[in-house]
Design an enzyme around this catalytic site. Structure first.
Site, PDB file in Angstrom:
ATOM      1  N   TRP A  43      22.283  13.203 -12.752  1.00  0.00           N
ATOM      2  CA  TRP A  43      22.191  11.907 -12.073  1.00  0.00           C
ATOM      3  C   TRP A  43      22.425  12.078 -10.583  1.00  0.00           C
ATOM      4  CZ3 TRP A  43      19.412   8.989 -14.771  1.00  0.00           C
ATOM      5  CH2 TRP A  43      19.527   8.959 -16.160  1.00  0.00           C
ATOM      6  N   ASP A 112      28.573   6.347  -7.666  1.00  0.00           N
ATOM      7  CA  ASP A 112      27.835   5.941  -8.858  1.00  0.00           C
ATOM      8  C   ASP A 112      28.833   5.976 -10.021  1.00  0.00           C
ATOM      9  OD1 ASP A 112      26.346   5.698 -11.152  1.00  0.00           O
ATOM     10  OD2 ASP A 112      25.031   7.416 -10.772  1.00  0.00           O
ATOM     11  N   LYS A 136      26.861   0.740 -20.061  1.00  0.00           N
ATOM     12  CA  LYS A 136      27.924   1.492 -20.749  1.00  0.00           C
ATOM     13  C   LYS A 136      29.146   0.606 -20.994  1.00  0.00           C
ATOM     14  CE  LYS A 136      25.587   5.357 -19.954  1.00  0.00           C
ATOM     15  NZ  LYS A 136      24.279   5.416 -19.326  1.00  0.00           N
TER      16      LYS A 136
HETATM   17  N1  PMP Z   1      24.044   7.355 -13.185  1.00  0.00           N
HETATM   18  C1  PMP Z   1      24.714   7.704 -14.295  1.00  0.00           C
HETATM   19  C2  PMP Z   1      26.049   8.357 -14.151  1.00  0.00           C
HETATM   20  C3  PMP Z   1      24.154   7.449 -15.565  1.00  0.00           C
HETATM   21  O1  PMP Z   1      24.826   7.790 -16.679  1.00  0.00           O
HETATM   22  C4  PMP Z   1      22.892   6.837 -15.637  1.00  0.00           C
HETATM   23  C5  PMP Z   1      22.248   6.578 -16.968  1.00  0.00           C
HETATM   24  N2  PMP Z   1      22.875   5.656 -17.731  1.00  0.00           N
HETATM   25  C6  PMP Z   1      22.231   6.490 -14.455  1.00  0.00           C
HETATM   26  C7  PMP Z   1      22.834   6.760 -13.244  1.00  0.00           C
HETATM   27  C8  PMP Z   1      20.897   5.810 -14.472  1.00  0.00           C
HETATM   28  O2  PMP Z   1      21.113   4.496 -14.777  1.00  0.00           O
HETATM   29  P1  PMP Z   1      19.957   3.422 -15.007  1.00  0.00           P
HETATM   30  O3  PMP Z   1      19.355   3.757 -16.325  1.00  0.00           O
HETATM   31  O4  PMP Z   1      20.714   2.126 -15.007  1.00  0.00           O
HETATM   32  O5  PMP Z   1      18.984   3.537 -13.896  1.00  0.00           O
END
Ligand code: PMP
Length: 300
Positions: A43, A112, A136
């Site tokens: 990520w 994040d 989450k």
């Molecule tokens: N950052 C983290 C730490 C994640 O675990 C995730 C996926 N759940 C994301 C970013 C991407 O998130 P999204 O699917 O809301 O774009």
């Protein structure tokens, strides 16, 4: 989240945490500025590749050399970064920052927190931007929470589409256009549940108790081993392997049959991942450990 000071805005946006990967650099970077990133998993790597479209990106630390199984301690900042970005919990690799890193000099700290927000108290004042996809610990997917300091909102770029400027959403209490109403409603219920359960201190205690039970068993197991270094382990996502891909697959199949679903690890780590977000009960961890002990007695 402890208290969010009055000089912050709380925004309810869409597009997931992935949209924040580009919104933040788009609002705050330019071709003659630099941002520092701590790269601790896929990520944060995605956040880096989006940010590179808008400014210079300096990787101040990375744990990619060992497939992201640890939180790096040595951080080499660039000269004058605009901000420092990090991912507080690395969902795929089962690692988590135990402490908040310091943003150097005049830079601001961006986090994040998609996979550990509201899992423990946070000193919001240390951060300038905290963002998280809701799916989450907050509620359903389709809602993104952004907590951002107002002076940043005011100073961000004005040369962007209206919907992509933080000031648009901050000035209209997230109702410039139709907000994700269902997600916001559920988020409200989840926050009440957290408050009625004892607040973030209680969440933190519960999460530590759940995760430590599983790590304690993993430390003793003759079959299963944790994949993350001891000082870097996540309380949200516990990753482990047997060391034998076929045995991993067999365990996952047996566990799924017993009602323990979703244990397959991400393909970049393999093995198993037990995600234990706020809503996951302690009894679920007991059931998992019992299934692992049974499997160990048959296969170790
Ligand atoms: N950052 C983290 C730490 C994640 O675990 C995730 C996926 N759940 C994301 C970013 C991407 O998130 P999204 O699917 O809301 O774009």
């Amino acid at each position: 989240m402890g208290n969010i000071p009055n000089d912050y805005s709380v925004l309810f946006l869409q597009g997931g945490a992935s949209t924040q990967f580009f919104s933040i650099p788009m609002n705050f970077l330019s071709s003659d500025s630099t941002a520092d990133y701590l790269v601790t998993g896929s990520w944060s790597k995605k956040a880096v590749s989006e940010a590179k479209r808008f400014g210079n990106i300096h990787v101040a630390a990375t744990s990619e050399d060992r497939n992201f199984c640890y939180i790096p301690r040595e951080i080499q900042h660039s000269d004058k970064p605009t901000y420092l970005h990090f991912t507080s919990n690395n969902t795929i690799y089962g690692t988590q920052f135990a402490e908040t890193p310091d943003a150097p000099g005049d830079s601001f700290l961006v986090c994040d927190a998609s996979s550990d927000i509201f899992s423990r108290p946070v000193d919001v004042e240390k951060y300038s931007i905290i963002y998280a996809g809701a799916q989450k610990n907050l509620g359903p997917s389709g809602l993104t929470l952004v907590i951002i300091r107002n002076d940043l909102v005011e100073n961000a770029s004005e040369n962007l589409p209206t919907m992509l400027q933080y000031r648009t959403h901050a000035s209209k209490q997230s109702m410039y256009n139709t907000p994700p109403t269902f997600g916001i409603y559920i988020l409200g219920l989840v926050l009440k549940w957290i408050r009625n359960s004892g607040g973030l201190d209680a969440m933190s205690e519960r999460n530590a108790e759940k995760a430590m039970k599983l790590y304690r068993y993993l430390e003793e197991s003759a079959l299963f081993q944790p994949t993350a270094d001891a000082d870097s382990r996540s309380l949200m996502n516990v990753t482990f392997v047997t060391g034998d891909g076929e045995l991993d697959a067999k365990f996952i199949a047996q566990a799924t049959e017993a009602g323990l679903d979703g244990l397959k690890g991400h393909r970049s780590v393999g093995g198993m991942r037990a995600s234990m977000y706020n809503a996951f009960p302690s009894e679920g961890v007991d059931a998992l450990i019992a299934a692992m002990k049974q499997f160990e007695s048959e296969h170790a």
